[in-house]
Design a protein around this motif. Structure first.
Motif, PDB file in Angstrom:
ATOM      1  N   ALA A  13      -6.118  15.866  -1.404  1.00 12.96           N
ATOM      2  CA  ALA A  13      -7.288  15.280  -0.748  1.00 12.96           C
ATOM      3  C   ALA A  13      -7.581  16.131   0.491  1.00 12.96           C
ATOM      4  O   ALA A  13      -6.639  16.558   1.140  1.00 12.96           O
ATOM      5  CB  ALA A  13      -6.971  13.844  -0.326  1.00 12.96           C
ATOM      6  N   THR A  61      -0.540   4.439  -6.117  1.00 11.52           N
ATOM      7  CA  THR A  61      -1.206   3.296  -5.480  1.00 11.52           C
ATOM      8  C   THR A  61      -2.058   2.517  -6.485  1.00 11.52           C
ATOM      9  O   THR A  61      -2.529   3.078  -7.468  1.00 11.52           O
ATOM     10  CB  THR A  61      -2.096   3.759  -4.306  1.00 11.52           C
ATOM     11  OG1 THR A  61      -2.755   2.624  -3.753  1.00 11.52           O
ATOM     12  CG2 THR A  61      -3.152   4.772  -4.751  1.00 11.52           C
ATOM     13  N   ASP A 104       2.387  12.790  -3.810  1.00 10.04           N
ATOM     14  CA  ASP A 104       1.516  11.634  -3.607  1.00 10.04           C
ATOM     15  C   ASP A 104       0.429  11.673  -4.688  1.00 10.04           C
ATOM     16  O   ASP A 104      -0.512  12.458  -4.605  1.00 10.04           O
ATOM     17  CB  ASP A 104       0.928  11.741  -2.194  1.00 10.04           C
ATOM     18  CG  ASP A 104       0.020  10.573  -1.828  1.00 10.04           C
ATOM     19  OD1 ASP A 104      -0.356   9.789  -2.723  1.00 10.04           O
ATOM     20  OD2 ASP A 104      -0.322  10.458  -0.636  1.00 10.04           O
ATOM     21  N   LEU A 159      -1.322  -2.473  -2.295  1.00  6.64           N
ATOM     22  CA  LEU A 159      -0.197  -2.393  -3.216  1.00  6.64           C
ATOM     23  C   LEU A 159       0.034  -0.946  -3.611  1.00  6.64           C
ATOM     24  O   LEU A 159      -0.863  -0.278  -4.126  1.00  6.64           O
ATOM     25  CB  LEU A 159      -0.526  -3.247  -4.456  1.00  6.64           C
ATOM     26  CG  LEU A 159       0.600  -3.806  -5.290  1.00  6.64           C
ATOM     27  CD1 LEU A 159       1.638  -4.526  -4.449  1.00  6.64           C
ATOM     28  CD2 LEU A 159       0.024  -4.759  -6.335  1.00  6.64           C
ATOM     29  N   GLY A 214       0.850  -1.194   0.000  1.00  3.96           N
ATOM     30  CA  GLY A 214       0.000   0.000   0.000  1.00  3.96           C
ATOM     31  C   GLY A 214       0.881   1.237   0.000  1.00  3.96           C
ATOM     32  O   GLY A 214       2.034   1.197   0.448  1.00  3.96           O
ATOM     33  N   SER A 252      -4.724   1.200  -5.263  1.00  2.00           N
ATOM     34  CA  SER A 252      -5.973   1.132  -4.498  1.00  2.00           C
ATOM     35  C   SER A 252      -7.139   1.838  -5.170  1.00  2.00           C
ATOM     36  O   SER A 252      -8.281   1.468  -4.956  1.00  2.00           O
ATOM     37  CB  SER A 252      -5.785   1.745  -3.115  1.00  2.00           C
ATOM     38  OG  SER A 252      -4.891   0.982  -2.349  1.00  2.00           O
ATOM     39  N   ALA A 261      -0.027  16.037  -1.789  1.00  2.00           N
ATOM     40  CA  ALA A 261      -0.884  15.119  -2.551  1.00  2.00           C
ATOM     41  C   ALA A 261      -1.375  15.883  -3.775  1.00  2.00           C
ATOM     42  O   ALA A 261      -1.896  16.989  -3.656  1.00  2.00           O
ATOM     43  CB  ALA A 261      -2.068  14.670  -1.700  1.00  2.00           C
ATOM     44  N   LEU A 263       4.698   5.948   2.303  1.00  2.00           N
ATOM     45  CA  LEU A 263       4.731   7.227   3.022  1.00  2.00           C
ATOM     46  C   LEU A 263       5.431   7.037   4.370  1.00  2.00           C
ATOM     47  O   LEU A 263       6.276   7.840   4.770  1.00  2.00           O
ATOM     48  CB  LEU A 263       3.306   7.748   3.236  1.00  2.00           C
ATOM     49  CG  LEU A 263       2.522   8.094   1.968  1.00  2.00           C
ATOM     50  CD1 LEU A 263       1.064   8.394   2.302  1.00  2.00           C
ATOM     51  CD2 LEU A 263       3.146   9.284   1.258  1.00  2.00           C
ATOM     52  N   ALA A 316      -1.939   9.555  -5.588  1.00  2.00           N
ATOM     53  CA  ALA A 316      -2.953   8.509  -5.404  1.00  2.00           C
ATOM     54  C   ALA A 316      -4.109   8.650  -6.406  1.00  2.00           C
ATOM     55  O   ALA A 316      -4.708   7.659  -6.813  1.00  2.00           O
ATOM     56  CB  ALA A 316      -3.483   8.538  -3.973  1.00  2.00           C
ATOM     57  N   TYR A 317      -4.424   9.901  -6.793  1.00  2.00           N
ATOM     58  CA  TYR A 317      -5.623  10.141  -7.619  1.00  2.00           C
ATOM     59  C   TYR A 317      -5.302  10.661  -9.008  1.00  2.00           C
ATOM     60  O   TYR A 317      -6.168  11.191  -9.689  1.00  2.00           O
ATOM     61  CB  TYR A 317      -6.537  11.151  -6.897  1.00  2.00           C
ATOM     62  CG  TYR A 317      -6.959  10.669  -5.537  1.00  2.00           C
ATOM     63  CD1 TYR A 317      -7.902   9.646  -5.422  1.00  2.00           C
ATOM     64  CD2 TYR A 317      -6.416  11.203  -4.382  1.00  2.00           C
ATOM     65  CE1 TYR A 317      -8.286   9.185  -4.176  1.00  2.00           C
ATOM     66  CE2 TYR A 317      -6.798  10.738  -3.135  1.00  2.00           C
ATOM     67  CZ  TYR A 317      -7.730   9.741  -3.040  1.00  2.00           C
ATOM     68  OH  TYR A 317      -8.118   9.278  -1.812  1.00  2.00           O
ATOM     69  N   TYR A 352      -4.050  14.873   3.065  1.00  2.00           N
ATOM     70  CA  TYR A 352      -4.234  13.501   3.532  1.00  2.00           C
ATOM     71  C   TYR A 352      -3.929  13.414   5.035  1.00  2.00           C
ATOM     72  O   TYR A 352      -2.861  13.820   5.480  1.00  2.00           O
ATOM     73  CB  TYR A 352      -3.324  12.580   2.728  1.00  2.00           C
ATOM     74  CG  TYR A 352      -3.514  11.110   2.990  1.00  2.00           C
ATOM     75  CD1 TYR A 352      -4.774  10.569   3.207  1.00  2.00           C
ATOM     76  CD2 TYR A 352      -2.421  10.253   3.000  1.00  2.00           C
ATOM     77  CE1 TYR A 352      -4.933   9.216   3.432  1.00  2.00           C
ATOM     78  CE2 TYR A 352      -2.574   8.891   3.220  1.00  2.00           C
ATOM     79  CZ  TYR A 352      -3.836   8.382   3.438  1.00  2.00           C
ATOM     80  OH  TYR A 352      -3.981   7.032   3.655  1.00  2.00           O
TER      81      TYR A 352
HETATM   82  C1  LIG Z   1      -5.872   6.476  -0.466  1.00  2.00           C
HETATM   83  C2  LIG Z   1      -4.663   7.328  -0.288  1.00  2.00           C
HETATM   84  C3  LIG Z   1      -3.428   6.773   0.027  1.00  2.00           C
HETATM   85  C4  LIG Z   1      -3.298   5.351   0.510  1.00  2.00           C
HETATM   86  O1  LIG Z   1      -3.369   4.423  -0.423  1.00  2.00           O
HETATM   87  P1  LIG Z   1      -3.033   2.907  -0.122  1.00  2.00           P
HETATM   88  O2  LIG Z   1      -2.157   2.556  -1.273  1.00  2.00           O
HETATM   89  O3  LIG Z   1      -4.328   2.208  -0.121  1.00  2.00           O
HETATM   90  O4  LIG Z   1      -2.290   2.791   1.173  1.00  2.00           O
HETATM   91  C5  LIG Z   1      -2.307   7.570   0.033  1.00  2.00           C
HETATM   92  N1  LIG Z   1      -2.410   8.893  -0.211  1.00  2.00           N
HETATM   93  C6  LIG Z   1      -3.578   9.474  -0.474  1.00  2.00           C
HETATM   94  C7  LIG Z   1      -3.633  10.934  -0.729  1.00  2.00           C
HETATM   95  C8  LIG Z   1      -4.743   8.708  -0.502  1.00  2.00           C
HETATM   96  O5  LIG Z   1      -5.908   9.282  -0.703  1.00  2.00           O
END
Ligand SMILES: *Cc1c(COP(=O)(O)O)cnc(C)c1O
Length: 351
Positions: free
Chosen positions: A155, A207, A181, A219, A85, A209, A151, A90, A183-184, A111
């Protein structure tokens, strides 16, 4: 807390994940998971034969997955780190790149895990206020003199910095790590991965996720100059060398093979996001300009917590944060078009 717990942690406030209630079947729009299952290739590959090998440790070098990611993102395997993950990455990054002399800075609204890691490792943290419109002013991070964590998209606002903005932050922080980061990023933003060869201080964290429908597999991966990757490897081999289980390694590899499947679903999510934004605006909501798989919305009359509670009564879960500046808002994950239509009709019944 027991009497045995180190007093070091007396004031540590742990991260609170979004609720996962089991009392009924909710429409879950509160933890930014994908509403879609993993790709058919993933479902086929994680099979009985692979389960039967769980008596064996996984490959600690994760060579297969790293090679696939390297090909996919146009870098070399030595530029890739993979872990359990992106939260795990992080964690390693705060451990590796911050200490008593090197603090950290991040946006005040971002975040929720960043301040937890800073607390955990007793790192001096500077939380920078967002602008009035909730955007990040990149200049606030110029010459930070500490590790920078941002991020992008942010977020829970979903708002995006441009690659140029990030370049400006990297240029003025040549002696510090800048962690982006992402993630999105697959929901409409432009990644700054292309900058890793130019900047040895850039660490991009991603990620599986969200856009790759594998939140349950845990992951995450990072892309950076080989020096930063070697640092993360050192921490990993000092904590948990087998940090990714066998099944998740396979799922990850197959997920990279199924880019089309995920790309199509990201498009579906973006369409459902546009639909949701339009419908919410019609009903008196104000929203940030989100490039993520969620929107951040406040109503002109109904308070944030009230809306959250009323939606929950109607079987729809969203995420409410009690922090003063954002307490009028809710973060609503974008699900399928059908789920979003159900959200809108629940909102109609509340209004
Ligand atoms: C969801 C999220 C993560 C964590 O993601 P995982 O890979 O599921 O641990 C990390 N950073 C941000 C900004 C997120 O929204």
């Amino acid at each position: 807390m027991s009497k045995y717990m180190s007093s070091r942690f007396d004031n540590l406030e742990a991260y609170t994940p979004g609720e996962q209630p089991r009392d009924m079947q909710y429409i879950k729009l509160n933890t930014n998971e994908s509403p879609y299952p993993p790709s058919p290739e993933v479902l086929e590959a994680v099979n009985r034969e692979e389960v039967s090998k769980l008596n064996l440790y996984p490959d600690p070098t994760a060579k297969g997955l790293k090679n696939k990611l390297a090909d996919r993102y146009g870098v070399e395997a030595k530029n890739i780190f993979v872990s359990n993950g992106s939260d795990d990455i992080l964690n390693f990054a705060f451990m590796a790149f911050c200490d008593d002399t090197t603090g950290v800075t991040y946006p005040e609204i971002s975040y929720g895990f960043y301040p937890v890691y800073a607390d955990l490792y007793r790192i001096d943290a500077r939380a920078v206020a967002l602008k009035e419109d909730f955007s990040i002013d990149p200049k606030d991070y110029h010459n930070a003199g500490r590790t920078v964590v941002i991020a992008n998209p942010n977020a829970p606002t979903g708002m995006l910095l441009s690659v140029e903005d990030i370049k400006g932050i990297l240029d003025t922080n040549r002696n510090n790590v800048v962690l982006i980061d992402e993630a999105y990023i697959d929901f409409g933003g432009k990644s700054c991965v292309e900058l890793v060869n130019e900047y040895d201080n850039l660490l991009v964290v991603r990620t599986f996720s969200k856009s790759r429908c594998l939140a349950g597999a845990r992951l995450g991966f990072a892309i950076a100059n080989e020096g930063l990757i070697a640092d993360l490897e050192k921490i990993k081999y000092s904590t948990n060398p087998y940090n990714i289980n066998r099944l998740s390694l396979i799922a990850g590899e197959r997920a990279i093979d199924s880019d089309d499947y995920y790309f199509d679903h990201c498009k579906d999510i973006i369409e459902a996001r546009e639909y949701t934004v339009t419908e919410l605006k019609k009903r008196g909501f104000t929203l940030t300009d989100s490039y993520a798989n969620f929107v951040f919305a406040k109503h002109e009359r109904v308070g944030g917590e009230e809306l959250y509670l009323e939606l929950k009564k109607r079987g729809v879960l969203v995420r409410h944060f009690s922090k003063e500046i954002i307490k009028d808002y809710n973060r609503i994950t974008i699900g399928t078009k059908e789920q979003m239509a159900a959200l809108i009709s629940a909102i109609d019944s509340i209004l």
